[in-house]
Write a protein that holds these residues in place. Structure first.
Motif, short mmCIF file in Angstrom:
data_model
loop_
_atom_site.label_atom_id
_atom_site.label_comp_id
_atom_site.label_asym_id
_atom_site.label_seq_id
_atom_site.Cartn_x
_atom_site.Cartn_y
_atom_site.Cartn_z
N GLY A 11 0.81 -1.21 0.00
CA GLY A 11 0.00 0.00 0.00
C GLY A 11 0.84 1.26 0.00
O GLY A 11 0.59 2.20 -0.76
N VAL A 12 1.86 1.28 0.85
CA VAL A 12 2.75 2.44 0.93
C VAL A 12 3.48 2.65 -0.39
O VAL A 12 3.60 3.77 -0.90
N LEU A 13 3.97 1.55 -0.98
CA LEU A 13 4.69 1.65 -2.25
C LEU A 13 3.78 2.15 -3.37
O LEU A 13 4.19 2.96 -4.22
N LEU A 14 2.53 1.69 -3.37
CA LEU A 14 1.61 2.12 -4.42
C LEU A 14 1.25 3.60 -4.25
O LEU A 14 1.15 4.33 -5.24
N ILE A 15 1.06 4.03 -3.01
CA ILE A 15 0.80 5.45 -2.77
C ILE A 15 1.98 6.29 -3.25
O ILE A 15 1.81 7.35 -3.86
N ALA A 16 3.19 5.79 -2.97
CA ALA A 16 4.39 6.49 -3.45
C ALA A 16 4.39 6.58 -4.97
O ALA A 16 4.69 7.63 -5.55
N GLY A 17 4.03 5.47 -5.63
CA GLY A 17 3.99 5.47 -7.08
C GLY A 17 2.96 6.45 -7.62
O GLY A 17 3.19 7.11 -8.64
N ALA A 18 1.82 6.55 -6.93
CA ALA A 18 0.78 7.49 -7.35
C ALA A 18 1.27 8.93 -7.24
O ALA A 18 1.00 9.76 -8.12
N ILE A 19 2.01 9.22 -6.18
CA ILE A 19 2.59 10.55 -6.02
C ILE A 19 3.59 10.82 -7.15
O ILE A 19 3.62 11.92 -7.73
N GLY A 20 4.41 9.82 -7.45
CA GLY A 20 5.37 9.97 -8.54
C GLY A 20 4.68 10.23 -9.87
O GLY A 20 5.11 11.08 -10.65
N LEU A 21 3.58 9.49 -10.13
CA LEU A 21 2.84 9.71 -11.37
C LEU A 21 2.28 11.12 -11.45
O LEU A 21 2.29 11.74 -12.52
N SER A 22 1.78 11.62 -10.32
CA SER A 22 1.22 12.97 -10.33
C SER A 22 2.27 14.02 -10.68
O SER A 22 1.94 15.10 -11.16
N ARG A 23 3.54 13.68 -10.45
CA ARG A 23 4.62 14.62 -10.76
C ARG A 23 5.04 14.57 -12.22
O ARG A 23 5.47 15.58 -12.78
N VAL A 24 4.97 13.39 -12.82
CA VAL A 24 5.54 13.24 -14.16
C VAL A 24 4.53 13.31 -15.28
O VAL A 24 4.91 13.56 -16.43
N LEU A 25 3.24 13.08 -15.00
CA LEU A 25 2.25 13.14 -16.08
C LEU A 25 2.06 14.57 -16.57
O LEU A 25 1.88 15.48 -15.77
N GLU A 26 2.10 14.72 -17.87
CA GLU A 26 1.84 16.03 -18.46
C GLU A 26 0.37 16.41 -18.20
O GLU A 26 -0.50 15.54 -18.17
N PRO A 27 0.10 17.69 -17.98
CA PRO A 27 -1.29 18.11 -17.77
C PRO A 27 -2.18 17.64 -18.91
O PRO A 27 -1.79 17.64 -20.07
N GLY A 28 -3.37 17.22 -18.57
CA GLY A 28 -4.29 16.73 -19.57
C GLY A 28 -5.26 15.75 -18.96
O GLY A 28 -5.33 15.58 -17.73
N ARG A 29 -6.02 15.08 -19.80
CA ARG A 29 -7.03 14.15 -19.33
C ARG A 29 -6.42 13.04 -18.46
O ARG A 29 -5.48 12.37 -18.88
N GLY A 30 -6.93 12.87 -17.27
CA GLY A 30 -6.48 11.81 -16.39
C GLY A 30 -5.25 12.13 -15.57
O GLY A 30 -4.85 11.33 -14.72
N SER A 31 -4.64 13.28 -15.80
CA SER A 31 -3.39 13.59 -15.09
C SER A 31 -3.61 13.82 -13.60
O SER A 31 -2.69 13.66 -12.80
N VAL A 32 -4.83 14.20 -13.22
CA VAL A 32 -5.14 14.43 -11.81
C VAL A 32 -5.79 13.20 -11.19
O VAL A 32 -5.32 12.65 -10.19
#
Length: 214
Positions: free
Chosen positions: A69-90
């Protein structure tokens, strides 16, 4: 020089977060399937992974839920940083993060024993703790399913048709297996299908995180 160094320092934590998200699924299943193979009374055709939280060795699966769970939350935070703004980025990362949070709740509120596991357990019953476990699991699984369609929409908009199809197929397969099992159907083929689609969904998470990291 200073600007370059600062950017590098900022990038390292993000890579670490994404790495955590990428290994969350493989780690979860490595630990779960190893236990399934060696713990007396556990049967893949009868028992979901959450039941491994019971018995003398139940702490292993509880820890597995917490770490994954902790690792997946970390991954979600990482994704929020690297995804370009647009559909689904949030909402894409948020939904994956919610799935990670559900794993933490699943660790705190254990599934009820039953159907012969741990050895000697009678028919499955439903306690308050077990009900909360099921509620957490339902919220987490539905969040993951919705996430597959959110990312599918993003991939379609970006022109990545293969990734969009992969995401939708994963979401549909997982939802179908989850719905049938939730209906009370305890047939061996249903339980095995549920195991398989959960693995498929976790694999999709890993693939999306790795793709985004690149």
């Amino acid at each position: 020089m200073t600007i370059t160094a600062t950017r590098t320092q900022l990038a390292v934590p993000t890579r670490a977060l994404l790495a955590g998200g990428a290994i969350s699924g493989p780690l979860y299943f490595l630990i779960s399937l190893t236990q399934a193979a060696v713990r007396d009374g556990f049967d893949l055709t009868k028992h979901p992974a959450s039941m491994l939280s019971n018995g003398d060795a139940g702490w292993i699966q509880v820890t597995n839920f917490l770490v994954s769970g902790v690792l997946l939350i970390a991954g979600a935070i990482g994704l929020s940083r690297v995804l370009e703004p647009g559909r689904g980025s949030v909402w894409g990362p948020r939904l994956l993060g919610l799935f990670g949070v559900s794993l933490l709740f699943a660790a705190v509120f254990k599934a009820d024993p039953g159907n012969g596991f741990p050895v000697g357990a009678g028919p499955a019953t439903l306690s308050t703790t077990g009900t909360l476990h099921m509620a957490a699991g339902s919220v987490g699984f539905l969040s993951l399913i919705v996430a597959t369609f959110v990312f599918a929409s993003r991939f379609s908009r970006e022109g990545h048709r293969g990734w969009a199809v992969y995401s939708r197929v994963t979401g549909i397969a997982f939802f179908a297996a989850f719905a049938v099992m939730s209906s009370g159907n305890a047939a061996a083929v249903v339980m095995l299908a549920f195991w398989a689609t959960v693995m498929l969904a976790w694999g999709w998470v890993t693939a999306v995180v790795i793709r985004s990291a690149r």
